[in-house]
Motif scaffolding. Structure first.
Motif, short mmCIF file in Angstrom:
data_model
loop_
_atom_site.label_atom_id
_atom_site.label_comp_id
_atom_site.label_asym_id
_atom_site.label_seq_id
_atom_site.Cartn_x
_atom_site.Cartn_y
_atom_site.Cartn_z
N ARG A 22 -20.74 10.33 11.35
CA ARG A 22 -21.77 11.04 10.92
C ARG A 22 -21.39 12.65 11.15
O ARG A 22 -22.16 13.72 11.12
CB ARG A 22 -23.11 10.98 12.00
N VAL A 32 -35.63 12.68 19.27
CA VAL A 32 -35.72 11.26 19.30
C VAL A 32 -37.18 10.81 19.11
O VAL A 32 -37.95 11.53 19.53
CB VAL A 32 -35.43 10.88 20.83
N GLU A 33 -37.35 10.05 18.03
CA GLU A 33 -38.72 9.51 17.48
C GLU A 33 -38.98 8.13 17.64
O GLU A 33 -38.09 7.52 17.60
CB GLU A 33 -38.81 9.99 16.18
N ASP A 34 -40.09 8.08 18.14
CA ASP A 34 -40.52 6.51 18.39
C ASP A 34 -41.01 5.87 17.01
O ASP A 34 -41.73 6.64 16.21
CB ASP A 34 -41.80 6.56 19.31
N ALA A 35 -40.05 4.73 16.60
CA ALA A 35 -40.53 4.55 15.18
C ALA A 35 -40.63 3.10 15.43
O ALA A 35 -40.78 2.27 16.35
CB ALA A 35 -39.09 4.52 14.47
N GLU A 37 -39.63 -0.03 14.56
CA GLU A 37 -38.76 -0.83 14.75
C GLU A 37 -38.05 -0.35 16.07
O GLU A 37 -36.82 -1.13 16.24
CB GLU A 37 -37.87 -1.46 13.71
N GLY A 38 -38.22 0.50 16.41
CA GLY A 38 -37.21 1.05 17.55
C GLY A 38 -37.20 2.70 17.56
O GLY A 38 -38.17 3.25 17.66
N LEU A 39 -36.20 3.19 17.80
CA LEU A 39 -36.05 4.68 18.02
C LEU A 39 -35.26 5.19 16.98
O LEU A 39 -34.27 4.73 16.25
CB LEU A 39 -35.26 5.02 19.28
N LEU A 40 -35.71 6.39 16.46
CA LEU A 40 -34.82 7.26 15.39
C LEU A 40 -34.15 8.30 16.29
O LEU A 40 -34.92 9.19 16.69
CB LEU A 40 -35.88 7.65 14.40
N LEU A 41 -32.75 8.58 15.86
CA LEU A 41 -32.32 9.79 16.35
C LEU A 41 -31.88 10.46 15.16
O LEU A 41 -31.16 9.77 14.05
CB LEU A 41 -30.87 9.31 17.09
N ARG A 42 -32.04 11.90 15.27
CA ARG A 42 -31.89 12.77 14.01
C ARG A 42 -31.13 14.14 14.76
O ARG A 42 -31.68 14.47 15.77
CB ARG A 42 -33.01 13.06 13.54
#
Length: 83
Positions: A22, A32-35, A37-42
């Protein structure tokens, strides 16, 4: 699939292969977003996306052309007046 572990301070290490693929370098700020199925890092964007109409400034000026000398004088005058 890569595995990592949560530290006692809540930190995780993102595996090197993922960081490299990346182009993520040390110091990169992540959102960090709560999704579901877990966490999303962007990667965080340094500023909000803008539209040309929001930042176009004086491009809509309809008066006579001004020289660089006239523009610099106007800037200096504005700076003096704002003090």
């Amino acid at each position: 699939m890569h595995a990592t572990r949560l530290s006692s301070k809540g930190q995780i290490v993102i595996p090197k292969a993922i960081r490299k693929s990346r182009g993520w370098k040390p110091g990169l700020e992540l959102v960090v977003e709560d999704a579901a199925e877990g966490l999303l890092l962007r990667p965080a964007r340094p500023f909000q996306p803008t539209k040309l109409k929001d930042v176009i400034g004086c491009a809509g000026y309809k008066g006579p052309r001004r020289s660089l000398k006239e523009m610099e004088a106007a800037i200096a005058r504005g700076a003096r007046e704002s003090r």
